[in-house]
Write a protein that holds these residues in place. Structure first.
Motif, mmCIF file in Angstrom:
data_model
loop_
_atom_site.group_PDB
_atom_site.id
_atom_site.type_symbol
_atom_site.label_atom_id
_atom_site.label_comp_id
_atom_site.label_asym_id
_atom_site.label_seq_id
_atom_site.Cartn_x
_atom_site.Cartn_y
_atom_site.Cartn_z
ATOM 1 N N ARG A 8 -7.135 3.552 67.778
ATOM 2 C CA ARG A 8 -8.335 4.393 67.908
ATOM 3 C C ARG A 8 -7.952 5.870 67.962
ATOM 4 N NH1 ARG A 8 -10.481 5.595 72.757
ATOM 5 N NH2 ARG A 8 -9.578 3.709 73.696
ATOM 6 N N LYS A 9 -6.913 6.188 68.745
ATOM 7 C CA LYS A 9 -6.478 7.577 68.834
ATOM 8 C C LYS A 9 -5.916 8.079 67.507
ATOM 9 C CE LYS A 9 -7.584 8.564 73.031
ATOM 10 N NZ LYS A 9 -8.632 9.608 73.290
ATOM 11 N N SER A 10 -5.240 7.189 66.791
ATOM 12 C CA SER A 10 -4.712 7.563 65.471
ATOM 13 C C SER A 10 -5.850 7.901 64.521
ATOM 14 C CB SER A 10 -3.871 6.418 64.907
ATOM 15 O OG SER A 10 -3.423 6.725 63.607
ATOM 16 N N ALA A 11 -6.901 7.081 64.514
ATOM 17 C CA ALA A 11 -8.051 7.332 63.642
ATOM 18 C C ALA A 11 -8.738 8.646 64.014
ATOM 19 C CB ALA A 11 -9.038 6.166 63.732
ATOM 20 N N GLU A 12 -8.873 8.907 65.321
ATOM 21 C CA GLU A 12 -9.489 10.161 65.765
ATOM 22 C C GLU A 12 -8.672 11.373 65.315
ATOM 23 O OE1 GLU A 12 -9.868 9.881 69.965
ATOM 24 O OE2 GLU A 12 -11.415 8.312 69.914
ATOM 25 N N THR A 13 -7.353 11.245 65.408
ATOM 26 C CA THR A 13 -6.481 12.350 65.001
ATOM 27 C C THR A 13 -6.602 12.628 63.518
ATOM 28 O OG1 THR A 13 -4.906 11.850 66.773
ATOM 29 C CG2 THR A 13 -4.093 13.154 64.923
#
Length: 253
Positions: free
Chosen positions: A38-43
């Motif tokens: 999820r954090k990767s997608a947000e980044t």
């Protein structure tokens, strides 16, 4: 007291403390995997949108007016852009994704377990730069000669990847190389004998115990990541033919 990282992990694993061991391990794996995905997608989305800083830094600078109210107040008084004093580590351009993949054993692909298949899948399908770690100390469970065979196969198989070789535990290596009881010295195989002593040509020799090679390793890893980023950008910016039309692809890092 706990670190920010511990607090972060605690929030992800909240409610899992009373689970049986097997369920706890499973919950840890899947929850952390979901969190990092999820954090990767947000980044990636923030990079595509053209943001300069991470969400955390952006909020603290633009909304909460911290991490240091005094500095921000002084900058505002002197009409100085406070972002000049925000470390580059908070910039989106510094984002790097590092995957610690499981090691490979000397066997055919059809005999590999799921973890080994994951390693091959990462190398096969992701735009990856490789940091390959060699352990010639005799303590890792795989003989240096088997490691040499695996290394040659993987290096040839994924020759298009940027590559950095590292020999770990170098303080444990002796003048006479490690030879397992199940294998025989091969004085005629000069490449293998050279590998047993110091690893592949150009490898960085490191030791956490003596600190040998660590600064060089940090420098080389940073250079490798920058080169890989530039390679991805160049590839993604190249026009490509799609169903008879030319399509320009924007980098998605």
């Amino acid at each position: 007291m706990t670190t920010n990282l511990v607090e972060c992990i605690n929030s992800v694993l909240k409610g899992a403390g009373n689970l049986p061991v097997l369920a706890l391990v499973r919950a840890t794996y899947y929850r952390l995997n979901e969190f990092f995905m999820r954090k990767s997608a947000e980044t990636h989305e923030r990079k595509r949108a053209g943001f300069t800083y991470f969400v955390f830094a952006q909020l603290r600078i633009e909304v909460e007016r911290i991490p240091c109210r005094h500095v921000i107040a002084c900058c505002a008084n002197q009409r100085i852009d406070c972002q000049l004093y925000v470390h580059d580590v908070y910039k989106m351009t510094e984002v790097r994704k590092v995957t610690d993949t499981p090691g490979l054993l000397k066997r055919q692909d059809e005999d590999r377990n799921n973890l080994e298949k994951l390693t091959l899948a990462v190398l096969s399908h992701l735009p990856t730069a490789v940091l390959y770690v060699h352990d010639l100390s005799g303590e890792c469970g795989t003989s240096p000669s088997d490691q040499f065979s695996i290394y040659k196969e993987i290096k040839e198989r994924f020759s298009g990847h940027l590559w950095l070789d590292v020999v770990s535990k170098f303080d444990l290596l002796k003048p006479s190389p490690v030879v397992y009881a199940t294998e025989k010295p091969s004085p005629t195989e000069f490449e293998l004998e050279k590998y047993r002593k110091s690893g592949p040509d150009g490898a960085i020799h490191v030791s956490v115990k003596t600190q040998q090679g660590l600064n060089e390793l940090k420098k080389k890893v940073h250079e490798l990541l920058c080169l890989q980023m530039a390679k991805i950008k160049h590839t993604m910016e190249q026009p490509r033919e799609v169903r008879g039309t030319t399509q320009s692809v924007t980098a998605n890092l």
